[in-house]
Design a protein around this motif. Structure first.
Motif, PDB file in Angstrom:
ATOM      1  N   TYR A   1       4.086  -3.549   3.641  1.00  0.00           N
ATOM      2  CA  TYR A   1       4.829  -2.719   3.644  1.00  0.00           C
ATOM      3  C   TYR A   1       5.630  -2.130   2.195  1.00  0.00           C
ATOM      4  O   TYR A   1       6.229  -1.254   2.774  1.00  0.00           O
ATOM      5  N   LYS A   2       5.790  -2.742   1.709  1.00  0.00           N
ATOM      6  CA  LYS A   2       7.924  -2.813  -0.111  1.00  0.00           C
ATOM      7  C   LYS A   2       5.766  -1.500  -0.407  1.00  0.00           C
ATOM      8  O   LYS A   2       7.315  -0.598  -0.944  1.00  0.00           O
ATOM      9  N   GLN A   3       4.551  -1.449  -0.788  1.00  0.00           N
ATOM     10  CA  GLN A   3       3.907  -0.693  -1.008  1.00  0.00           C
ATOM     11  C   GLN A   3       4.734   1.345  -0.320  1.00  0.00           C
ATOM     12  O   GLN A   3       3.256   1.907  -0.643  1.00  0.00           O
ATOM     13  N   ARG A   4       4.987   0.691   0.936  1.00  0.00           N
ATOM     14  CA  ARG A   4       4.702   1.904   2.233  1.00  0.00           C
ATOM     15  C   ARG A   4       4.566   3.659   0.979  1.00  0.00           C
ATOM     16  O   ARG A   4       3.739   4.432   2.028  1.00  0.00           O
ATOM     17  N   GLU A   5       5.141   3.844   0.885  1.00  0.00           N
ATOM     18  CA  GLU A   5       5.772   4.637  -0.431  1.00  0.00           C
ATOM     19  C   GLU A   5       4.511   5.094  -1.305  1.00  0.00           C
ATOM     20  O   GLU A   5       4.359   6.472  -1.253  1.00  0.00           O
ATOM     21  N   GLY A   6       3.417   4.124  -1.349  1.00  0.00           N
ATOM     22  CA  GLY A   6       2.108   4.338  -2.365  1.00  0.00           C
ATOM     23  C   GLY A   6       1.291   5.268  -2.128  1.00  0.00           C
ATOM     24  O   GLY A   6       1.478   5.499  -1.157  1.00  0.00           O
ATOM     25  N   ILE A   7       0.945   4.590  -2.748  1.00  0.00           N
ATOM     26  CA  ILE A   7      -0.883   5.312  -2.541  1.00  0.00           C
ATOM     27  C   ILE A   7      -2.111   4.820  -2.284  1.00  0.00           C
ATOM     28  O   ILE A   7      -1.775   2.793  -2.552  1.00  0.00           O
ATOM     29  N   GLY A   8      -3.081   5.097  -1.827  1.00  0.00           N
ATOM     30  CA  GLY A   8      -4.224   3.901  -2.165  1.00  0.00           C
ATOM     31  C   GLY A   8      -4.222   3.153  -0.660  1.00  0.00           C
ATOM     32  O   GLY A   8      -4.507   1.703  -0.568  1.00  0.00           O
ATOM     33  N   LEU A   9      -3.513   3.763   0.111  1.00  0.00           N
ATOM     34  CA  LEU A   9      -3.025   2.351   1.230  1.00  0.00           C
ATOM     35  C   LEU A   9      -3.980   2.665   3.009  1.00  0.00           C
ATOM     36  O   LEU A   9      -3.395   1.846   4.343  1.00  0.00           O
ATOM     37  N   GLY A  10      -4.975   3.534   2.793  1.00  0.00           N
ATOM     38  CA  GLY A  10      -6.019   4.185   3.545  1.00  0.00           C
ATOM     39  C   GLY A  10      -5.650   4.663   4.973  1.00  0.00           C
ATOM     40  O   GLY A  10      -4.052   5.285   4.992  1.00  0.00           O
ATOM     41  N   SER A  11      -6.136   4.941   5.870  1.00  0.00           N
ATOM     42  CA  SER A  11      -5.183   5.566   7.388  1.00  0.00           C
ATOM     43  C   SER A  11      -5.135   5.095   8.859  1.00  0.00           C
ATOM     44  O   SER A  11      -4.909   5.438   9.125  1.00  0.00           O
ATOM     45  N   ALA A  12      -5.274   4.038   7.629  1.00  0.00           N
ATOM     46  CA  ALA A  12      -5.050   2.410   9.464  1.00  0.00           C
ATOM     47  C   ALA A  12      -3.090   3.515  10.122  1.00  0.00           C
ATOM     48  O   ALA A  12      -2.251   3.452   9.138  1.00  0.00           O
ATOM     49  N   ARG A  13      -2.690   3.326  11.685  1.00  0.00           N
ATOM     50  CA  ARG A  13      -2.052   3.317  12.155  1.00  0.00           C
ATOM     51  C   ARG A  13      -0.887   2.348  12.518  1.00  0.00           C
ATOM     52  O   ARG A  13       0.350   2.236  12.683  1.00  0.00           O
ATOM     53  N   ARG A  14      -1.906   1.029  12.342  1.00  0.00           N
ATOM     54  CA  ARG A  14      -1.230  -0.083  12.631  1.00  0.00           C
ATOM     55  C   ARG A  14      -1.026  -1.418  11.644  1.00  0.00           C
ATOM     56  O   ARG A  14      -1.785  -0.923  10.397  1.00  0.00           O
ATOM     57  N   ARG A  15      -0.073  -2.674  11.815  1.00  0.00           N
ATOM     58  CA  ARG A  15      -0.561  -3.969  10.950  1.00  0.00           C
ATOM     59  C   ARG A  15      -1.720  -4.378  10.975  1.00  0.00           C
ATOM     60  O   ARG A  15      -2.892  -4.445  11.388  1.00  0.00           O
ATOM     61  N   VAL A  16      -1.794  -4.924   9.467  1.00  0.00           N
ATOM     62  CA  VAL A  16      -3.564  -5.452   9.319  1.00  0.00           C
ATOM     63  C   VAL A  16      -3.466  -7.136  10.134  1.00  0.00           C
ATOM     64  O   VAL A  16      -4.234  -7.150  10.927  1.00  0.00           O
ATOM     65  N   SER A  17      -2.447  -7.339  10.158  1.00  0.00           N
ATOM     66  CA  SER A  17      -2.425  -8.775  11.887  1.00  0.00           C
ATOM     67  C   SER A  17      -2.462  -8.303  12.561  1.00  0.00           C
ATOM     68  O   SER A  17      -3.426  -8.653  13.461  1.00  0.00           O
ATOM     69  N   GLU A  18      -2.369  -7.044  12.922  1.00  0.00           N
ATOM     70  CA  GLU A  18      -2.758  -6.707  14.717  1.00  0.00           C
ATOM     71  C   GLU A  18      -4.331  -6.663  14.896  1.00  0.00           C
ATOM     72  O   GLU A  18      -4.790  -6.945  15.742  1.00  0.00           O
ATOM     73  N   TYR A  19      -4.492  -5.977  13.579  1.00  0.00           N
ATOM     74  CA  TYR A  19      -6.290  -5.448  13.778  1.00  0.00           C
ATOM     75  C   TYR A  19      -7.249  -7.105  13.986  1.00  0.00           C
ATOM     76  O   TYR A  19      -8.303  -7.094  14.334  1.00  0.00           O
ATOM     77  N   PHE A  20      -6.562  -7.199  12.860  1.00  0.00           N
ATOM     78  CA  PHE A  20      -7.274  -9.101  12.650  1.00  0.00           C
ATOM     79  C   PHE A  20      -7.051  -9.930  14.325  1.00  0.00           C
ATOM     80  O   PHE A  20      -7.707 -10.326  14.429  1.00  0.00           O
ATOM     81  N   GLU A  21      -5.880  -9.632  14.601  1.00  0.00           N
ATOM     82  CA  GLU A  21      -5.619  -9.895  15.955  1.00  0.00           C
ATOM     83  C   GLU A  21      -6.580  -9.722  16.527  1.00  0.00           C
ATOM     84  O   GLU A  21      -7.219 -10.363  18.321  1.00  0.00           O
TER      85      GLU A  21
END
Length: 330
Positions: free
Chosen positions: A240-260
């Motif tokens: 989230y801190k790096q959300r304006e950066g590069i290499g973040l992929g194309s996911a629409r949701r948070r990683v914790s949501e996918y994990f859950e």
């Protein structure tokens, strides 16, 4: 405790061993299997005897790592996958009905061939899903394709169509990426490198957008989630801190949501109560399943630990067998 179900339980086949033997001394040393483990990988009868003694009712078996994923020739990989699935059905499942089931091996060197073989294994042979041993070698031992890469789209479409789980099993990091382990060869495999490699592979899946395309996919991770129940909050915070950066992929949701929602974890080879508690806290008892990691671990040790875990009767029942019965329609 009796009536348990285990699902990260490994086998080998004569064909698999022939391929390893043909690969040369370096490959054989890379396996680092003891003679005892080798024998147990091939022996269904000894497996059943161990299950009886430990109180395990059913085991889902799969080809040991790195298996099909390490075969450089796509044609040979397809042959090994087909032979493995036929052998697993004939020599394990049919020989011990009600006690053994299997995960299909798939030749992801050719994702369309992998989709076809998965369909055959599930529809014709009764496979309960597939187990993939990490990245797939394409071309040479230092060139890999990870499961999130676009070339694998036909495979994932077939997984979604068949509605079966994919067990993401570890393998060692690529030979060209082991500088970190120089001088500490014992860290490359299951002691450390397996978890680091597989956790990163799982995060790639989360960031890739795969679960937005196929929201019903179910990925199983062993070893109580390869450290992710503990590490994901930090990962999510920094992403989230790096959300304006590069290499973040194309996911629409948070990683914790996918994990859950898209992941399950097993206890294979990680018999530690605080880590189990952490996994339950992260994704809930409905998404944790008992496993051993036989023959690399012993059934007695796994069952003795799990039986003594200070869980509620309900959670013991779910994790020990109930979740697996529901997931695999056993």
């Amino acid at each position: 405790m009796r009536g348990l179900i285990a699902l990260e339980e490994h086998l080998s086949t004569p064909r698999n061993d022939e391929l390893w033997d043909a690969a040369g001394e370096a490959a054989r040393n890379g396996r680092a299997y003891t003679a005892e483990v080798e024998a147990r990988l091939l022996d269904a009868e000894r497996r059943i005897t161990a299950m009886d003694g430990a109180g395990i009712e059913t085991a889902i078996v799969s080809l040991t790592s790195p298996g099909v994923q390490s075969v450089l020739d796509p044609r040979q990989a397809a042959e090994l996958a087909r032979d493995t699935n036929d052998t697993a059905r004939r020599d394990f499942v049919d020989a011990h009905p009600g006690r053994l089931e299997f995960f299909a091996a798939v030749p992801l060197q050719d994702p369309r061939a992998a989709a076809d073989e998965l369909e055959r294994a599930v529809r014709d042979l009764g496979a309960k899903g597939t187990l993939v041993n990490g990245y797939t070698n394409v071309g040479d031992e230092n060139t890999a394709r990870y499961l999130d890469e676009p070339a694998n789209a036909p495979f994932w479409a077939k997984v979604a169509e068949l509605d079966v789980p994919v067990y993401l099993h570890p393998r060692e990091p690529l030979p060209g990426q082991r500088r970190l382990y120089e001088g500490y060869a014992s860290l490359v495999g299951s002691a450390w490198g397996f978890g680091h490699e597989t956790a990163t592979h799982a995060v790639r899946l989360m960031l890739s957008g795969l679960f937005d395309t196929h929201p019903g996919l179910r990925i199983i991770l062993g070893h109580l989630g390869e450290g992710l129940p503990f590490l994901l909050p930090r990962l999510e915070h920094r992403l989230y801190k790096q959300r304006e950066g590069i290499g973040l992929g194309s996911a629409r949701r948070r990683v914790s949501e996918y994990f859950e929602e898209n992941f399950l974890v097993t206890t294979s080879g990680h018999f530690h109560t605080r880590s189990l508690d952490n996994a339950i806290a992260a994704i809930g008892a409905d998404r944790v399943l008992f496993s051993v990691d036989y023959p690399y671990e012993t059934m007695d040790e796994a069952v003795t630990w799990f039986t003594a875990c200070p869980l509620s009767r309900s959670d013991h029942a779910k994790i020990g067998a109930g979740n697996a019965r529901r997931l695999f329609d056993l």
